[in-house]
Design an enzyme around this catalytic site. Structure first.
Site, mmCIF file in Angstrom:
data_model
loop_
_atom_site.group_PDB
_atom_site.id
_atom_site.type_symbol
_atom_site.label_atom_id
_atom_site.label_comp_id
_atom_site.label_asym_id
_atom_site.label_seq_id
_atom_site.Cartn_x
_atom_site.Cartn_y
_atom_site.Cartn_z
ATOM 1 N N ASP A 178 -6.523 3.709 -12.539
ATOM 2 C CA ASP A 178 -6.585 2.693 -13.322
ATOM 3 C C ASP A 178 -8.034 3.151 -13.883
ATOM 4 O OD1 ASP A 178 -4.833 0.313 -12.760
ATOM 5 O OD2 ASP A 178 -5.277 1.448 -10.812
ATOM 6 N N SER A 211 2.189 0.607 -6.834
ATOM 7 C CA SER A 211 3.059 -0.643 -5.910
ATOM 8 C C SER A 211 4.272 -0.946 -7.115
ATOM 9 C CB SER A 211 2.347 -1.883 -5.651
ATOM 10 O OG SER A 211 1.266 -1.506 -5.027
ATOM 11 N N ARG A 212 3.891 -0.977 -8.270
ATOM 12 C CA ARG A 212 5.196 -1.308 -9.272
ATOM 13 C C ARG A 212 6.304 -0.315 -9.415
ATOM 14 N NH1 ARG A 212 0.467 -3.528 -12.414
ATOM 15 N NH2 ARG A 212 0.904 -5.756 -12.552
ATOM 16 N N LEU A 235 0.813 -1.343 -0.074
ATOM 17 C CA LEU A 235 -0.094 -0.059 -0.108
ATOM 18 C C LEU A 235 0.842 1.300 0.128
ATOM 19 C CD1 LEU A 235 -2.741 -1.078 2.783
ATOM 20 C CD2 LEU A 235 -2.555 -1.321 0.073
ATOM 21 N N HIS A 256 -3.601 4.266 -2.423
ATOM 22 C CA HIS A 256 -4.508 3.337 -1.826
ATOM 23 C C HIS A 256 -5.184 3.929 -0.448
ATOM 24 C CE1 HIS A 256 -1.453 0.259 -3.594
ATOM 25 N NE2 HIS A 256 -2.805 -0.152 -4.002
ATOM 26 N N GLN A 309 -10.220 0.707 -15.885
ATOM 27 C CA GLN A 309 -10.874 -0.438 -14.806
ATOM 28 C C GLN A 309 -12.083 0.142 -14.000
ATOM 29 O OE1 GLN A 309 -8.256 -2.894 -11.952
ATOM 30 N NE2 GLN A 309 -8.720 -1.185 -10.691
#
Ligand code: AMP
Length: 279
Positions: A148, A184-185, A31, A35, A151
């Site tokens: 996203d 996170s990436r 996180l 997030h 998404q």
């Protein structure tokens, strides 16, 4: 804070206070402030708050980064506890996809372009796992990030089409100081790649500036983004898009609202970002 990998315990907790409104923040963990911005908004808007941490294998293609996706459950749980989360669902694969599993949720047209063109099996995994989370937790409201963008559009469509009794709420992108969208990436970038990664944000803003200066040609706007990305030696463009924000179809002329979006590889780390311009 109740932390459980068991569906039965989630349901017991959820229905112990049936009249309460429940928020849900689905995540893959590791996180960051992006997030946590969803968690804070959900905390403020609901009586009870659930989060899920699950790196969902069905949304990764075999060649993608499932095995190397960063994970730190202990740290994640401490962050969620500090934000006042009531329930964290941390299922294993055997809980989400037990032997014999064979039912998937597929949103059609909206999943074909953009991320879907580069990752043809991705959204089937996303909508399947989100549908399962909605059924297990039965939240009043579920929170997703504009990071996203496709998404969010796909999940709204799924929730409407399948009559999920859930309000889908989309929250703004949280960025690092240099404009890089938190992800996170990002933790997997080398220092040099990390320094160049602000080019995604730069490309999106360059396209927006060109649009506001009068450039309405879709191909020209897409080319501006591509050229900006190419100014960084370690960046490899996957796609640059100027699309209708509702249908996600590429625009030949930009006359109204537009979703600029990008996917860029740094080595084998694939980053995405977008900018919604509404007029
Ligand atoms: P993930 O753990 O990457 O699946 O992300 C979980 C949720 O957090 C998704 O709804 C994401 O869109 C959202 N999210 C991820 N990064 C950001 C960000 N930088 N700003 C806002 N929301 C984000």
């Amino acid at each position: 804070m109740i932390v459980t990998a068991e569906i039965s315990e989630v349901r017991l907790t959820r229905w112990a206070a049936p009249a309460a409104t429940w928020g849900l923040v689905p995540t893959m963990g590791y996180l960051h402030e992006g997030h946590l911005s969803l968690v804070r908004r959900a905390r403020a808007e609901n009586d009870r708050l659930a989060a899920s941490i699950y790196v969902n294998p069905t949304q990764f293609a075999p060649h993608e980064d499932l095995a190397t996706y960063p994970r730190d459950l202990a740290r994640d749980l401490a962050l969620l506890e500090a934000e006042g989360v009531d329930l964290v669902f941390t299922p294993g694969d055997e809980v989400m996809y037990p032997a014999g599993f064979q039912t998937y949720v597929q949103v059609e047209q909206l999943t074909r372009p953009l991320e879907g063109a580069s990752r043809p099996t991705h959204f089937r995994g996303v909508t399947t796992v989100v549908a399962k989370l909605f059924n297990v937790i039965q939240p009043t409201r579920a929170y997703f990030g504009q990071k996203d963008a496709q998404q969010s559009v796909v999940i709204r469509r799924m929730a409407a089409d399948l009559n999920f009794n859930v309000e889908v709420i989309v929250c703004p992108i949280v960025r690092e100081a240099d404009g890089l969208a938190m992800s996170s990436r990002n933790a997997r970038l080398t220092p040099e790649q990390r320094q160049q990664a602000s080019v995604l944000h730069e490309a999106l803003y360059t396209a927006m500036t060109a649009l506001l200066d009068g450039e309405q040609d879709g191909d020209a706007l897409r080319a501006i983004m591509g050229q900006t990305v190419q100014t960084r030696s370690l960046a490899r463009l996957d796609y640059a898009s100027a699309a209708d924000p509702l249908t996600l179809q590429e625009l030949s002329q930009v006359r109204g609202d537009v979703l600029f979006s990008l996917a860029v590889f740094f080595g084998n780390v694939r980053l995405i970002d977008n900018l919604l311009v509404t007029r």
